[in-house]
Design an enzyme around this catalytic site. Structure first.
Site, PDB file in Angstrom:
ATOM      1  N   LYS A   1      -6.830  -1.519  -0.810  1.00 15.67           N
ATOM      2  CA  LYS A   1      -7.408  -0.290  -0.871  1.00 15.67           C
ATOM      3  C   LYS A   1      -7.942   0.811   0.589  1.00 15.67           C
ATOM      4  O   LYS A   1      -9.426   0.588   0.561  1.00 15.67           O
ATOM      5  CB  LYS A   1      -7.149   0.728  -1.962  1.00 15.67           C
ATOM      6  CG  LYS A   1      -6.890   2.153  -1.037  1.00 15.67           C
ATOM      7  CD  LYS A   1      -6.784   2.912  -2.712  1.00 15.67           C
ATOM      8  CE  LYS A   1      -6.451   4.928  -2.584  1.00 15.67           C
ATOM      9  NZ  LYS A   1      -5.391   5.376  -1.615  1.00 15.67           N
TER      10      LYS A   1
ATOM     11  N   THR B   1       4.143   0.266  -1.152  1.00 12.54           N
ATOM     12  CA  THR B   1       4.928   1.182  -1.651  1.00 12.54           C
ATOM     13  C   THR B   1       6.290   1.345  -1.166  1.00 12.54           C
ATOM     14  O   THR B   1       7.316   2.036  -1.553  1.00 12.54           O
ATOM     15  CB  THR B   1       3.722   2.247  -1.656  1.00 12.54           C
ATOM     16  OG1 THR B   1       2.579   2.001  -2.268  1.00 12.54           O
ATOM     17  CG2 THR B   1       4.183   3.607  -3.013  1.00 12.54           C
TER      18      THR B   1
ATOM     19  N   HIS C   1      -8.458   0.867  -7.864  1.00  4.66           N
ATOM     20  CA  HIS C   1      -7.789   1.201  -6.972  1.00  4.66           C
ATOM     21  C   HIS C   1      -7.687  -0.969  -6.936  1.00  4.66           C
ATOM     22  O   HIS C   1      -8.670  -1.749  -6.757  1.00  4.66           O
ATOM     23  CB  HIS C   1      -7.231   1.877  -6.006  1.00  4.66           C
ATOM     24  CG  HIS C   1      -6.849   2.803  -5.934  1.00  4.66           C
ATOM     25  ND1 HIS C   1      -7.654   3.605  -6.802  1.00  4.66           N
ATOM     26  CD2 HIS C   1      -5.723   3.096  -6.347  1.00  4.66           C
ATOM     27  CE1 HIS C   1      -6.492   4.803  -6.419  1.00  4.66           C
ATOM     28  NE2 HIS C   1      -5.296   4.062  -6.579  1.00  4.66           N
ATOM     29  N   HIS C   2      -6.878  -1.202  -6.038  1.00  2.45           N
ATOM     30  CA  HIS C   2      -6.977  -3.077  -5.777  1.00  2.45           C
ATOM     31  C   HIS C   2      -7.154  -3.118  -4.606  1.00  2.45           C
ATOM     32  O   HIS C   2      -8.264  -1.786  -3.617  1.00  2.45           O
ATOM     33  CB  HIS C   2      -5.397  -3.078  -5.227  1.00  2.45           C
ATOM     34  CG  HIS C   2      -5.123  -1.871  -4.329  1.00  2.45           C
ATOM     35  ND1 HIS C   2      -5.059  -2.382  -3.243  1.00  2.45           N
ATOM     36  CD2 HIS C   2      -3.819  -0.969  -4.854  1.00  2.45           C
ATOM     37  CE1 HIS C   2      -4.144  -1.572  -2.442  1.00  2.45           C
ATOM     38  NE2 HIS C   2      -3.546  -0.483  -3.318  1.00  2.45           N
TER      39      HIS C   2
ATOM     40  N   THR D   1      -6.096  10.876  -4.694  1.00  2.36           N
ATOM     41  CA  THR D   1      -6.144  11.638  -6.216  1.00  2.36           C
ATOM     42  C   THR D   1      -7.630  12.252  -6.570  1.00  2.36           C
ATOM     43  O   THR D   1      -7.391  12.870  -7.653  1.00  2.36           O
ATOM     44  CB  THR D   1      -4.849  10.724  -7.151  1.00  2.36           C
ATOM     45  OG1 THR D   1      -4.063  10.300  -6.413  1.00  2.36           O
ATOM     46  CG2 THR D   1      -5.042  11.142  -8.289  1.00  2.36           C
TER      47      THR D   1
ATOM     48  N   GLY E   1       6.628   1.803   6.711  1.00  2.00           N
ATOM     49  CA  GLY E   1       5.406   0.909   6.379  1.00  2.00           C
ATOM     50  C   GLY E   1       6.464   0.522   4.930  1.00  2.00           C
ATOM     51  O   GLY E   1       7.758   0.838   4.726  1.00  2.00           O
TER      52      GLY E   1
HETATM   53  N1  LIG Z   1       0.739   9.669  -2.713  1.00  2.00           N
HETATM   54  C1  LIG Z   1       0.692   8.483  -3.566  1.00  2.00           C
HETATM   55  O1  LIG Z   1       0.972   8.605  -4.276  1.00  2.00           O
HETATM   56  C2  LIG Z   1       0.242   6.786  -2.846  1.00  2.00           C
HETATM   57  C3  LIG Z   1       1.169   5.795  -3.979  1.00  2.00           C
HETATM   58  C4  LIG Z   1       0.781   4.474  -3.029  1.00  2.00           C
HETATM   59  C5  LIG Z   1      -0.409   4.521  -2.103  1.00  2.00           C
HETATM   60  N2  LIG Z   1      -0.506   5.886  -1.462  1.00  2.00           N
HETATM   61  C6  LIG Z   1      -0.758   5.246  -0.410  1.00  2.00           C
HETATM   62  O2  LIG Z   1       0.097   4.810   0.518  1.00  2.00           O
HETATM   63  C7  LIG Z   1      -0.659   3.875   2.036  1.00  2.00           C
HETATM   64  C8  LIG Z   1       0.110   3.078   2.055  1.00  2.00           C
HETATM   65  O3  LIG Z   1      -0.316   2.027   0.921  1.00  2.00           O
HETATM   66  P1  LIG Z   1       0.103   0.300   0.578  1.00  2.00           P
HETATM   67  O4  LIG Z   1      -0.244   0.099  -0.991  1.00  2.00           O
HETATM   68  O5  LIG Z   1       2.020   0.464  -0.009  1.00  2.00           O
HETATM   69  O6  LIG Z   1      -0.102   0.120   1.645  1.00  2.00           O
HETATM   70  P2  LIG Z   1       0.065  -1.819   2.268  1.00  2.00           P
HETATM   71  O7  LIG Z   1      -0.710  -2.019   2.978  1.00  2.00           O
HETATM   72  O8  LIG Z   1       0.770  -2.624   0.892  1.00  2.00           O
HETATM   73  O9  LIG Z   1       1.385  -0.804   3.329  1.00  2.00           O
HETATM   74  C9  LIG Z   1       1.533  -0.345   4.728  1.00  2.00           C
HETATM   75  C10 LIG Z   1       3.196  -0.829   5.340  1.00  2.00           C
HETATM   76  O10 LIG Z   1       2.342   0.341   6.600  1.00  2.00           O
HETATM   77  C11 LIG Z   1       2.497  -0.691   7.482  1.00  2.00           C
HETATM   78  N3  LIG Z   1       2.005   0.513   8.848  1.00  2.00           N
HETATM   79  C12 LIG Z   1       1.262   0.599   9.314  1.00  2.00           C
HETATM   80  N4  LIG Z   1       1.371   1.729  10.627  1.00  2.00           N
HETATM   81  C13 LIG Z   1       2.375   1.180  10.409  1.00  2.00           C
HETATM   82  C14 LIG Z   1       3.227   2.481  11.659  1.00  2.00           C
HETATM   83  N5  LIG Z   1       2.781   3.080  12.554  1.00  2.00           N
HETATM   84  N6  LIG Z   1       4.921   2.036  11.646  1.00  2.00           N
HETATM   85  C15 LIG Z   1       5.394   1.443  10.385  1.00  2.00           C
HETATM   86  N7  LIG Z   1       4.983   0.962   9.253  1.00  2.00           N
HETATM   87  C16 LIG Z   1       3.362   0.548   9.604  1.00  2.00           C
HETATM   88  C17 LIG Z   1       1.951  -1.535   7.412  1.00  2.00           C
HETATM   89  O11 LIG Z   1       2.227  -3.179   8.184  1.00  2.00           O
HETATM   90  C18 LIG Z   1       1.966  -2.226   5.603  1.00  2.00           C
HETATM   91  O12 LIG Z   1       3.128  -3.231   5.664  1.00  2.00           O
HETATM   92  C19 LIG Z   1      -1.909   4.558   1.483  1.00  2.00           C
HETATM   93  O13 LIG Z   1      -2.643   5.764   2.295  1.00  2.00           O
HETATM   94  C20 LIG Z   1      -2.359   4.242   0.123  1.00  2.00           C
HETATM   95  O14 LIG Z   1      -3.258   5.364  -0.592  1.00  2.00           O
HETATM   96  C21 LIG Z   1      -0.094   6.821  -1.546  1.00  2.00           C
END
Ligand SMILES: NC(=O)c1ccc[n+]([C@@H]2O[C@H](COP(=O)([O-])OP(=O)(O)OC[C@H]3O[C@@H](n4cnc5c(N)ncnc54)[C@H](O)[C@@H]3O)[C@@H](O)[C@H]2O)c1
Length: 224
Positions: free
Chosen positions: A136, A11, A132-133, A143, A7
């Site tokens: 999401k 994040t 959140h944004h 959380t 990803g």
């Molecule tokens: N646990 C935490 O502390 C925490 C913090 C922030 C976000 N999150 C979670 O993390 C996830 C991502 O959040 P974000 O805001 O970065 O989202 P985002 O949409 O900005 O990024 C997700 C990325 O993952 C990529 N992706 C999708 N499938 C994939 C795969 N098979 N292999 C590789 N990359 C792939 C997408 O192309 C995208 O670039 C969400 O589920 C969010 O809720 C959790």
């Protein structure tokens, strides 16, 4: 350590940056390079100490299955996949290692502890708010669900309402409210920068590097 970040979104890209700053080798793949976990093969994982996943719920499940089947270690920050939690935990008990968390912010882990304390109050009605944004994918947030579980554990049978808001680029705010007949108590955590989340995930990966089995970040964060 060599870390593979899955990803390159909001994040994941910060996780890669923080991991580099902490002296780790980093590889990163986005969806085009890892459709249906296609890049998670034995040759590609050779030499990788820990995989960190910040993708999307379905992708995270495919990624966990692939990494754990090869005996690899994976930290999962992605939320919204917990219907598969027992399956993933049991896979991790048989080989490899899994560390997952609805929130890798140390501040939010403190909020969880404070919520457990607040939830011991008798005679109050508890509710949770989260913002959140707009992009999401899951609502309520992972959380907020964790916060509800904490309150319900202390208040068996209580109905805890969660209100979700999706606003602009909001990074993540959670509020726990205890409303009584004579006063109201409120705990609030507001993320100002995603860096804290990214740092928590990288420190979790460092911790997992010599472990096997399944772990919830909540149980281990004070060992970091
Ligand atoms: N646990 C935490 O502390 C925490 C913090 C922030 C976000 N999150 C979670 O993390 C996830 C991502 O959040 P974000 O805001 O970065 O989202 P985002 O949409 O900005 O990024 C997700 C990325 O993952 C990529 N992706 C999708 N499938 C994939 C795969 N098979 N292999 C590789 N990359 C792939 C997408 O192309 C995208 O670039 C969400 O589920 C969010 O809720 C959790």
């Amino acid at each position: 350590m060599l870390i593979l970040v899955l990803g390159k979104g909001k994040t994941g890209s910060l996780v890669a940056e923080v991991a580099r700053e902490r002296g780790h080798g980093v590889r990163a793949l986005d969806i085009t390079e890892n459709q249906r976990a296609s890049a998670l093969t034995a040759p590609n994982l050779a030499g990788v100490d820990v995989v960190i996943d910040f993708t999307a719920p379905e992708a995270a499940v495919e990624n966990m299955r692939a990494v754990l089947a090869l005996g690899g270690r994976i930290v999962v920050g992605t939320t919204g996949w917990y219907a598969h939690l027992e399956e993933m935990r049991s896979k991790a008990q048989k080989g490899g290692a899994l560390l997952y968390g609805t929130n890798f912010s140390i501040g939010v882990q403190k909020l969880f502890r404070l919520t457990a304390e607040l939830a011991r109050l008798e005679g109050y009605t508890f509710s949770i708010g989260e913002t959140h944004h707009v992009s999401k994918l899951d609502a309520p947030s992972g959380t907020a669900i964790t916060l509800r579980q904490i309150v319900e554990a202390a208040q068996p049978g209580a109905k805890v309402e969660i209100t979700s808001h999706r606003v602009g680029d909001a990074k993540g705010e959670h509020t726990v409210t205890a409303a009584g007949p004579d006063d109201v108590l409120e705990l609030r955590h507001n993320i100002l920068s995603r860096r804290g989340l990214a740092l928590g995930a990288v420190r979790a990966a460092e911790w997992l590097a010599n472990k096997s089995g399944a772990y919830d970040f909540r149980e281990i964060f004070d060992q970091l």
